[in-house]
Structures are given as structure tokens and as C-alpha cells.
Design a protein around this motif. Structure first.
Motif, short mmCIF file in Angstrom:
data_model
loop_
_atom_site.label_atom_id
_atom_site.label_comp_id
_atom_site.label_asym_id
_atom_site.label_seq_id
_atom_site.Cartn_x
_atom_site.Cartn_y
_atom_site.Cartn_z
N THR A 99 0.82 -1.22 0.00
CA THR A 99 0.00 0.00 0.00
C THR A 99 0.85 1.27 0.00
OG1 THR A 99 -0.13 -0.09 2.42
CG2 THR A 99 -1.91 -1.14 1.18
N ASP A 100 2.16 1.12 0.17
CA ASP A 100 3.07 2.26 0.08
C ASP A 100 4.33 1.80 -0.64
OD1 ASP A 100 4.42 0.70 1.94
OD2 ASP A 100 3.96 2.01 3.64
N ASP A 101 5.28 2.72 -0.81
CA ASP A 101 6.48 2.38 -1.57
C ASP A 101 7.23 1.19 -0.98
OD1 ASP A 101 5.82 4.47 -3.20
OD2 ASP A 101 7.43 5.81 -2.53
N ALA A 102 7.40 1.20 0.33
CA ALA A 102 8.11 0.10 0.97
C ALA A 102 7.35 -1.21 0.80
CB ALA A 102 8.31 0.41 2.46
N GLY A 103 6.04 -1.11 0.86
CA GLY A 103 5.22 -2.30 0.73
C GLY A 103 5.28 -2.93 -0.64
N VAL A 104 5.16 -2.12 -1.70
CA VAL A 104 5.20 -2.69 -3.05
C VAL A 104 6.59 -3.22 -3.37
CG1 VAL A 104 3.27 -1.34 -3.97
CG2 VAL A 104 5.60 -0.41 -4.12
N VAL A 173 4.63 3.26 -5.57
CA VAL A 173 3.18 3.23 -5.81
C VAL A 173 2.82 4.11 -6.99
CG1 VAL A 173 0.93 3.81 -4.83
CG2 VAL A 173 2.65 2.68 -3.39
N ALA A 174 3.49 5.25 -7.11
CA ALA A 174 3.20 6.20 -8.18
C ALA A 174 3.53 5.63 -9.55
CB ALA A 174 3.98 7.49 -7.96
N TRP A 175 4.45 4.66 -9.63
CA TRP A 175 4.85 4.10 -10.92
C TRP A 175 3.67 3.54 -11.70
CZ3 TRP A 175 4.47 -0.71 -13.16
CH2 TRP A 175 5.17 -0.90 -14.35
N TYR A 176 2.73 2.93 -10.99
CA TYR A 176 1.60 2.28 -11.66
C TYR A 176 0.69 3.28 -12.37
CZ TYR A 176 2.99 -1.83 -8.98
OH TYR A 176 3.70 -2.88 -8.46
N ASP A 177 0.69 4.52 -11.95
CA ASP A 177 -0.19 5.52 -12.54
C ASP A 177 0.54 6.53 -13.42
OD1 ASP A 177 -2.50 4.49 -11.26
OD2 ASP A 177 -1.90 5.51 -9.40
N GLN A 178 1.84 6.36 -13.56
CA GLN A 178 2.62 7.30 -14.36
C GLN A 178 2.29 7.17 -15.85
OE1 GLN A 178 6.70 6.44 -13.53
NE2 GLN A 178 6.71 7.46 -11.54
N GLU A 179 2.33 8.29 -16.55
CA GLU A 179 2.20 8.25 -18.00
C GLU A 179 3.53 7.79 -18.59
OE1 GLU A 179 0.85 11.81 -19.79
OE2 GLU A 179 -0.97 11.96 -18.58
N ARG A 180 3.46 6.92 -19.58
CA ARG A 180 4.67 6.37 -20.19
C ARG A 180 5.05 7.17 -21.43
NH1 ARG A 180 5.05 4.02 -15.48
NH2 ARG A 180 3.36 2.55 -15.09
#
Length: 209
Positions: A99-104, A173-180
């Protein structure tokens, strides 16, 4: 369940045309073996002259090109890449997701290490790719592009796919929603007609009788 996952992953990779980057002659006939008629030139993954226009391919040449792309794609998608993809997807969409950066990052590492340590994974991937290679190819239509242009599209797509997937330690977490940034892919592939993609298309699963 795992076979279904790998089939999906491999299917997505091949459907996107992940081939060609540094492919050379790996898995393809040597130029002197692949030359058709009077056509000559440096062989691509297809083993055909890169200057050949796709619309001019005979059925046998189209199948050769299709099989060549599939072989190059399969050769370049190794266990590390698949397990890294398994980790990245599992970290967000698997059981007990982070659910956070460390978690993923932690979930990603767990999935990756589990995948790499399981010899059954490699066998399942190899089996699926072998079965995929045996499926029939599709004759391209209304494609005035050359084999070289298809190679460029495949190479750009593969380069993008290899670079876009982060290591578990760099996942956020932000990586999953980033524009490529797909500019290079669009530049290489945007001019190709839909008919050209028959040589990259993922063949449908044979229906069970």
C-alpha cells in the motif's frame, strides 16, 4: 493458475511486438539460406531482405517472417524479465498487495525471488512459447511497409518494454499511474497499417473440440 498467468504475460509481450532489439541472426536463417529469389541483403529476425515490401511476401515468406519474429521474441524474453514482471504485477495486484512504496517493493521482491527459485516456472514458459510457435501465422494485407520498417517498430517496442519495467528496489506506488513516454514507439510504429501487424499478431488459442 500459473500457466494462465504466464500465457497472459507472454501473450501481451508478443502481441505488442517485443522483438528485434539486437536480434541479429539469432534464431533466424543465415542470409545465404534465407534469400528468396533474387532478393539479397542483411537478414533481420525474419531472415528476409529488409528491403522487401510486406505486401509482396508470398505465403511461405510471410510464415517465415512470422515465425522469425516469434523466435526472436522468445529468445529475448528471459526468466529474469518474466519474474521481474511477475514481481511488479504481483506487488500491486496479487494477494496482500503493498500500500506504500516500501510495501510494493517488499511484495515485488517476494514474488520475484519466489519465481526465480521455482524451476517449474521456466518449464511452463518454455512449453507455452513452444506451443505458441506452432500456431498458424496470418498473411498480412494492405501493408506497403518494408521488413526493415517492421523491424524498427519491433525494436522500438522491445526497447520500451525492457526500459519501462523497474527493478523491485526502485518500484513506487506512483509508478503504476505514471504516463509512459511512448514517443519512440509511436514514431517507429505509427506509420504501419493495421494489416502489417498480422506478422506480430498473437495467434488465437485453438478451440477445443
Amino acid at each position: 493458475m500459473r500457466s494462465t498467468f504466464w500465457a497472459g504475460v507472454v501473450g501481451v509481450c508478443l502481441a505488442c511486438g517485443l522483438s528485434g532489439l539486437g536480434c541479429g541472426n539469432d534464431g533466424a536463417p543465415a542470409p545465404e539460406e534465407a534469400t528468396v529469389g533474387e532478393r539479397t541483403g542483411e537478414a533481420s529476425c525474419t531472415g528476409l531482405d529488409p528491403s522487401t515490401v510486406v505486401d509482396e511476401l508470398t505465403p511461405a515468406e510471410a510464415e517465415q517472417a512470422c515465425k522469425g519474429y516469434r523466435t526472436c521474441e522468445a529468445d529475448r524474453l528471459d526468466m529474469d524479465y518474466f519474474c521481474r514482471m511477475f514481481g511488479v504485477l504481483g506487488a500491486k495486484f496479487g494477494d496482500n498487495p503493498g500500500t506504500d512504496d516500501a510495501g510494493v517493493r517488499a511484495r515485488c521482491a517476494e514474488h520475484y525471488e519466489s519465481c526465480m527459485a521455482d524451476p517449474a516456472q521456466a518449464a511452463q514458459i518454455e512449453q507455452f512459447l513452444a506451443e505458441l510457435q506452432e500456431r498458424p501465422c496470418v498473411q498480412p494485407t494492405q501493408c506497403t511497409a518494408t521488413i526493415a520498417e517492421l523491424d524498427a517498430c519491433a525494436a522500438a517496442t522491445r526497447e520500451y518494454s525492457l526500459n519501462v519495467l523497474p527493478e523491485c528496489g526502485a518500484l513506487t506506488v506512483a509508478w503504476y499511474d505514471q504516463e509512459r513516454d511512448t514517443e519512440a514507439v509511436m514514431e517507429a510504429c505509427g506509420k504501419l497499417s493495421t494489416g502489417c501487424m498480422a506478422l506480430f499478431a498473437l495467434p488465437e488459442e485453438p478451440e477445443e473440440e
